[in-house]
Design a protein around this motif. Sequence first.
Motif, mmCIF file in Angstrom:
data_model
loop_
_atom_site.group_PDB
_atom_site.id
_atom_site.type_symbol
_atom_site.label_atom_id
_atom_site.label_comp_id
_atom_site.label_asym_id
_atom_site.label_seq_id
_atom_site.Cartn_x
_atom_site.Cartn_y
_atom_site.Cartn_z
ATOM 1 N N SER A 14 8.470 -3.856 8.912
ATOM 2 C CA SER A 14 7.442 -3.216 8.082
ATOM 3 C C SER A 14 6.175 -4.066 8.043
ATOM 4 O O SER A 14 6.224 -5.293 8.207
ATOM 5 C CB SER A 14 8.032 -3.058 6.672
ATOM 6 O OG SER A 14 7.032 -2.762 5.730
ATOM 7 N N GLY A 15 5.040 -3.400 7.830
ATOM 8 C CA GLY A 15 3.765 -4.119 7.716
ATOM 9 C C GLY A 15 3.281 -4.604 9.079
ATOM 10 O O GLY A 15 3.529 -3.979 10.103
ATOM 11 N N GLY A 16 2.602 -5.754 9.078
ATOM 12 C CA GLY A 16 2.059 -6.296 10.329
ATOM 13 C C GLY A 16 3.173 -6.727 11.272
ATOM 14 O O GLY A 16 4.136 -7.356 10.840
ATOM 15 N N TYR A 46 9.147 1.683 5.950
ATOM 16 C CA TYR A 46 9.472 2.525 4.791
ATOM 17 C C TYR A 46 9.142 3.993 5.055
ATOM 18 O O TYR A 46 9.765 4.882 4.464
ATOM 19 C CB TYR A 46 8.725 2.018 3.557
ATOM 20 C CG TYR A 46 9.136 0.626 3.127
ATOM 21 C CD1 TYR A 46 10.488 0.303 2.953
ATOM 22 C CD2 TYR A 46 8.191 -0.373 2.891
ATOM 23 C CE1 TYR A 46 10.876 -0.975 2.564
ATOM 24 C CE2 TYR A 46 8.565 -1.652 2.503
ATOM 25 C CZ TYR A 46 9.904 -1.950 2.338
ATOM 26 O OH TYR A 46 10.290 -3.209 1.954
ATOM 27 N N ARG A 77 2.796 1.234 7.730
ATOM 28 C CA ARG A 77 2.477 1.013 6.315
ATOM 29 C C ARG A 77 2.662 2.367 5.643
ATOM 30 O O ARG A 77 2.323 3.396 6.216
ATOM 31 C CB ARG A 77 1.056 0.482 6.162
ATOM 32 C CG ARG A 77 0.928 -0.900 6.816
ATOM 33 C CD ARG A 77 -0.334 -1.629 6.456
ATOM 34 N NE ARG A 77 -0.175 -3.053 6.693
ATOM 35 C CZ ARG A 77 -0.519 -3.677 7.826
ATOM 36 N NH1 ARG A 77 -1.055 -3.013 8.829
ATOM 37 N NH2 ARG A 77 -0.324 -4.971 7.958
ATOM 38 N N SER A 78 3.218 2.382 4.439
ATOM 39 C CA SER A 78 3.498 3.654 3.775
ATOM 40 C C SER A 78 2.955 3.653 2.349
ATOM 41 O O SER A 78 3.413 2.870 1.508
ATOM 42 C CB SER A 78 5.017 3.884 3.748
ATOM 43 O OG SER A 78 5.335 4.919 2.853
ATOM 44 N N GLN A 82 4.923 3.426 -2.127
ATOM 45 C CA GLN A 82 4.410 2.728 -3.320
ATOM 46 C C GLN A 82 4.536 3.583 -4.567
ATOM 47 O O GLN A 82 4.169 3.151 -5.660
ATOM 48 C CB GLN A 82 2.969 2.308 -3.077
ATOM 49 C CG GLN A 82 2.886 1.344 -1.904
ATOM 50 C CD GLN A 82 1.554 0.650 -1.774
ATOM 51 O OE1 GLN A 82 0.823 0.529 -2.733
ATOM 52 N NE2 GLN A 82 1.245 0.182 -0.587
ATOM 53 N N ARG A 87 9.992 6.303 -3.132
ATOM 54 C CA ARG A 87 11.165 5.409 -3.064
ATOM 55 C C ARG A 87 12.449 6.180 -3.340
ATOM 56 O O ARG A 87 13.491 5.891 -2.760
ATOM 57 C CB ARG A 87 10.988 4.238 -4.038
ATOM 58 C CG ARG A 87 9.866 3.291 -3.628
ATOM 59 C CD ARG A 87 9.918 1.988 -4.382
ATOM 60 N NE ARG A 87 9.575 2.111 -5.790
ATOM 61 C CZ ARG A 87 8.337 2.068 -6.275
ATOM 62 N NH1 ARG A 87 7.300 1.920 -5.464
ATOM 63 N NH2 ARG A 87 8.126 2.191 -7.569
ATOM 64 N N GLY A 107 6.217 -8.947 5.941
ATOM 65 C CA GLY A 107 5.450 -9.919 5.169
ATOM 66 C C GLY A 107 5.600 -9.703 3.671
ATOM 67 O O GLY A 107 6.483 -8.955 3.223
ATOM 68 N N ASP A 108 4.729 -10.335 2.875
ATOM 69 C CA ASP A 108 4.918 -10.277 1.417
ATOM 70 C C ASP A 108 4.728 -8.859 0.861
ATOM 71 O O ASP A 108 5.378 -8.493 -0.119
ATOM 72 C CB ASP A 108 4.079 -11.316 0.682
ATOM 73 C CG ASP A 108 2.614 -11.255 1.019
ATOM 74 O OD1 ASP A 108 2.236 -10.458 1.903
ATOM 75 O OD2 ASP A 108 1.841 -11.999 0.392
ATOM 76 N N GLY A 109 3.878 -8.040 1.504
ATOM 77 C CA GLY A 109 3.736 -6.648 1.065
ATOM 78 C C GLY A 109 5.066 -5.914 1.198
ATOM 79 O O GLY A 109 5.519 -5.229 0.269
ATOM 80 N N SER A 110 5.708 -6.102 2.327
ATOM 81 C CA SER A 110 7.004 -5.446 2.567
ATOM 82 C C SER A 110 8.044 -5.917 1.548
ATOM 83 O O SER A 110 8.889 -5.142 1.096
ATOM 84 C CB SER A 110 7.493 -5.752 3.983
ATOM 85 O OG SER A 110 6.545 -5.305 4.908
ATOM 86 N N GLY A 113 7.623 -4.183 -1.697
ATOM 87 C CA GLY A 113 8.275 -2.882 -1.595
ATOM 88 C C GLY A 113 9.777 -3.008 -1.792
ATOM 89 O O GLY A 113 10.389 -2.238 -2.533
HETATM 90 P P1 ADP Z 1 3.055 -6.979 5.114
HETATM 91 O O1 ADP Z 1 4.508 -6.794 4.877
HETATM 92 O O2 ADP Z 1 2.755 -7.368 6.533
HETATM 93 O O3 ADP Z 1 2.413 -7.899 4.083
HETATM 94 P P2 ADP Z 1 1.755 -4.668 3.835
HETATM 95 O O4 ADP Z 1 1.099 -5.462 2.763
HETATM 96 O O5 ADP Z 1 0.941 -3.629 4.514
HETATM 97 O O6 ADP Z 1 2.367 -5.545 5.008
HETATM 98 O O7 ADP Z 1 3.026 -3.932 3.186
HETATM 99 C C1 ADP Z 1 3.885 -3.122 3.958
HETATM 100 C C2 ADP Z 1 4.353 -1.939 3.155
HETATM 101 O O8 ADP Z 1 5.122 -2.389 2.039
HETATM 102 C C3 ADP Z 1 3.255 -1.079 2.524
HETATM 103 O O9 ADP Z 1 2.701 -0.163 3.424
HETATM 104 C C4 ADP Z 1 4.028 -0.362 1.426
HETATM 105 O O10 ADP Z 1 4.747 0.737 1.945
HETATM 106 C C5 ADP Z 1 5.039 -1.430 0.991
HETATM 107 N N1 ADP Z 1 4.566 -2.078 -0.245
HETATM 108 C C6 ADP Z 1 3.659 -3.063 -0.378
HETATM 109 N N2 ADP Z 1 3.451 -3.383 -1.682
HETATM 110 C C7 ADP Z 1 4.256 -2.542 -2.389
HETATM 111 C C8 ADP Z 1 4.512 -2.350 -3.791
HETATM 112 N N3 ADP Z 1 3.907 -3.093 -4.739
HETATM 113 N N4 ADP Z 1 5.415 -1.405 -4.140
HETATM 114 C C9 ADP Z 1 6.036 -0.663 -3.218
HETATM 115 N N5 ADP Z 1 5.834 -0.792 -1.895
HETATM 116 C C10 ADP Z 1 4.967 -1.714 -1.476
#
Ligand code: ADP
Length: 327
Positions: A14-16, A46, A77-78, A82, A87, A107-110, A113
Amino acid sequence: MNDSKISRIGVLTSGGDAPGMNAAIRAVVKTAWSFGLDAYGITRGYSGMIDNDISKFDKRGVSNIIQRGGTILKTARSKEFQTPEGRKKAHDNLKKHNIDALVVIGGDGSFRGAQAFSNEFDIPCIGIPGTIDKDMAGTDSTIGFDTAVNTAVGAIDKIRDTMEAHERLFVVEVMGRDAGYIAINSGISTGAESILIPEKKADLIKLVNNLSQKEAKQKHVNLIVVTEGDEYGGAEGIKNYLKLTLPGADIKMCILGHIQRGGSPSAVDRLLATRMGYHAIKCLLEGKYNVMVGVINDKVKFTPLNEAVKAKQTISEEWLTIAETVS
Ligand code: ADP
């Protein structure tokens, strides 16, 4: 042997994307099989969970992938994930396949999630840090960082050849929106004259003074490595500034861009990914839930996801000083 309640795991990226994600998928799946678990691949992160793009890995599903860049599961990215509704859809789809646990490579965004998901549903999540940026807490390095640095170093070495031939000043931009790890590691490794990173305010007046002194001594060759997230607008911003302040200088720039994300992962990244993938399954079976797998001082460490997403790893003072000293 598997004494836990877990018998089916799902894995997604997921993510980058980052080189080495395939090696992590392979290790997760092979370790799961070794403990008698079934492994399911979820396509496009996701989004695929929400769209029910989920299928069981067959016997040859992870063959011949350890050396490949990108991710066989694709990544995305989804926005929908969020939302609680998104979910819930994702959860219902996992249940259709009787998946008991989820391994998230990203990464931390994933991980944010994964944390939101595991707070709402009884499906444990394990995070494996895959990002070329390295700036995550709870681990010394992340999958893809070593490869990205080596790619940048290879490219910058080539730029230096042409730069030396023409006696030019070159500004090279490497990836990193908020983190200067690729810049500092590739800049030191290629003997850059200056390294500009988001973590430290650049002294442009000092930079121009240094360059002017060098110009006066007929040293026209100067390599500046700058992070894309630099406050002055990456390579373009720095080049424009230098053109104004050093009107006589021959200045070129190059943005390395997405080549840093691709390519065959280095042995270091393959090993890190394999180690993390193995421990992701082991920790699930030992009942350690909702953690990120990291490696610190060559020891495997587990950090709760909620802590992992709060903190960032920052470049040490030691490396900042070394970079300044040898530039
Ligand atoms: P990375 O994992 O590389 O940091 P992103 O920041 O784009 O990448 O996050 C990847 C995906 O994780 C997002 O597109 C989203 O679907 C999910 N995500 C990120 N933050 C949240 C959150 N607070 N709640 C739910 N899902 C999230």
